[in-house]
Design an enzyme around this catalytic site. Structure first.
Site, mmCIF file in Angstrom:
data_model
loop_
_atom_site.group_PDB
_atom_site.id
_atom_site.type_symbol
_atom_site.label_atom_id
_atom_site.label_comp_id
_atom_site.label_asym_id
_atom_site.label_seq_id
_atom_site.Cartn_x
_atom_site.Cartn_y
_atom_site.Cartn_z
ATOM 1 N N ASP A 1 -12.099 -63.752 -77.377
ATOM 2 C CA ASP A 1 -11.765 -64.273 -76.300
ATOM 3 C C ASP A 1 -12.919 -64.930 -75.247
ATOM 4 O O ASP A 1 -12.661 -65.512 -74.098
ATOM 5 C CB ASP A 1 -11.307 -62.880 -75.104
ATOM 6 N N ASP B 1 -17.037 -64.091 -79.512
ATOM 7 C CA ASP B 1 -15.975 -63.185 -79.901
ATOM 8 C C ASP B 1 -14.648 -63.695 -79.650
ATOM 9 O O ASP B 1 -14.459 -64.907 -79.459
ATOM 10 C CB ASP B 1 -16.193 -61.840 -79.270
ATOM 11 N N ASP C 1 -16.045 -64.361 -74.066
ATOM 12 C CA ASP C 1 -17.048 -64.042 -73.199
ATOM 13 C C ASP C 1 -18.237 -63.297 -73.771
ATOM 14 O O ASP C 1 -19.073 -62.974 -73.004
ATOM 15 C CB ASP C 1 -16.366 -62.847 -72.142
ATOM 16 N N SER D 1 -10.090 -58.873 -77.052
ATOM 17 C CA SER D 1 -11.685 -59.282 -77.104
ATOM 18 C C SER D 1 -11.998 -59.387 -78.771
ATOM 19 O O SER D 1 -11.280 -60.028 -79.580
ATOM 20 C CB SER D 1 -12.302 -58.263 -76.499
#
Length: 403
Positions: free
Chosen positions: A245, A243, A247, A108
């Site tokens: 990734d 961010d 999400d 993340s």
């Protein structure tokens, strides 16, 4: 033979608010395999998977970790379906449509010397109970020796974009100039064509070959300054980013001011006419003052807790969703947008809140939408390079002496 529970325990890798995370040096091939074997064993208690989907972010370590997971899947008699570098919600959406479990290799927003694994059942994110089961399940497996070559399918990326572009006309954002702060986001190759399909003029901003750990809940001063500079230089109506990734969204208004994630969530839920919300205790208190929200359930911090709250809300309300202070938006029920059905996606998503707010701001601009909300003073940041062990010590002291 290795024991999955022992390998995981000795690695020091732990589950956090969303997935298992730790230092890259601790995510050895056998540790990745141990998590994969344990996850499969937990799945087999209620669901015998034949295939399992995999995807990664742009971290240097992610592809090798995916190879280790794939090798473990093959050893377990399961076919890995690889979707390459895509946002976590794109993988989750495709897997849910295929009624297939999946693993996302991503850390993340944390620094590139760390990474992580996110696990999904066919119906969405695993629960906290699933996490405990993965840690305690003992599976004997052979050490990883062969690493399969993974060829990426574009199917998940295409279907994720279609999920949103199909809701609106191709003139939704006509006349708007939108900057895409690409950095190293897993979705950076999707966002430009997606917003172009909706009619916007799109400007690519600061693509990076190195991994950039963007934290949407604690935007850096340099990123704040960049947004204001870009907004003025390119005459932008908005700037979109995520961010690592993809999400958690970052959306800036026409003045280059980044919206707080929970403010973005409120505006999105308002635009979608959501009846009931589940949000963590860290989200803005103005949420309860919005008349259109008939119910607001407060949860512990972490998407698994938000998702768990959906079960009770579903019994009483037709449209439910949730969001976090980081901006990740979770759609807990099917809804209709412009008369078209949008299926539930109970995992953090960055695209939905951005598009809904942009659609609501067509004539007014984003800043005016924010100004119309009840006023609250809010601030968030984080202490970096602070040992986890010290955090636990402080928490234990607080438990013993609340004063």
């Amino acid at each position: 033979m290795l024991n999955s529970s022992v390998v995981i325990s000795e690695s020091g890798i732990q589950f956090g608010t969303s997935g298992a995370r730790g230092l890259v040096i601790n995510f050895t091939p056998n540790v990745c395999a141990a998590f994969t074997h344990a996850f499969v064993a937990v799945l087999r208690q209620s669901y015998p998977p034949q295939k399992l989907a995999l995807a990664i972010d742009n971290r240097p370590s992610s592809y090798a970790m995916a190879q280790a997971c794939a090798a473990a899947l093959l050893d377990a008699g399961i076919e890995p379906i690889y979707y390459g570098v895509i946002p976590t919600p794109a993988l989750a959406y495709q897997a849910m449509q295929d009624k297939m479990p999946c693993i996302m290799v991503t850390g993340s927003h944390i620094p590139f010397d760390r990474n992580g694994l996110k696990f999904y059942r066919p119906d969405g994110e695993i629960t906290k109970a699933d996490e405990l089961a993965i840690l305690s399940t003992e599976v004997a497996f052979t050490p990883i020796s062969n690493f399969p070559k993974l060829d990426a399918s574009q199917r998940a990326a295409e279907n994720y974009c279609d999920r949103y572009t199909s809701l609106f006309s191709n003139e939704l954002l006509a006349g708007k100039r939108i900057g895409i702060y690409e950095h190293s986001s897993a979705g950076r190759d999707l966002y430009l064509p997606l917003f172009k399909t909706l009619g916007a003029e799109v400007i690519s901003l600061e693509r990076s070959d190195d991994f950039v750990p963007i934290d949407t809940e604690a935007v850096s001063e340099s990123d704040k300054a960049k947004a204001k500079l870009w907004s003025k230089k390119y005459h932008l109506d908005a700037i979109f980013s995520t961010d690592g990734d993809g999400d958690r969204p970052l959306l800036a208004d026409e003045n280059g001011e980044w919206l707080r994630g929970d403010i973005l969530g409120v505006l999105c839920a308002q635009t979608m006419n959501i009846q009931a919300l589940a949000v963590p205790v860290s989200c803005n208190t103005l949420i309860e003052s919005i008349p259109c929200f008939r119910k607001v359930s407060r949860t512990r911090i972490g998407s698994p807790y938000v998702i768990a709250a959906f079960a009770e809300l579903t019994e009483q309300y037709d449209s439910i969703s949730g969001f976090e202070a980081n901006g990740g938006y979770l759609l807990g029920s099917d809804v209709r947008i412009n008369g078209k059905l949008l299926f539930a996606l109970p995992t953090r998503d960055a695209i939905l809140p951005a598009i809904m707010v942009l659609s609501a701001a067509q004539s007014t601009g984003i800043a005016k939408l924010v100004d119309q909300l009840p006023k609250r003073y809010t601030h968030s940041d984080r202490i970096q390079h602070f040992a986890t062990e010290k955090s636990f010590d402080i928490l234990e002291i607080g438990k013993r002496d609340p004063t």
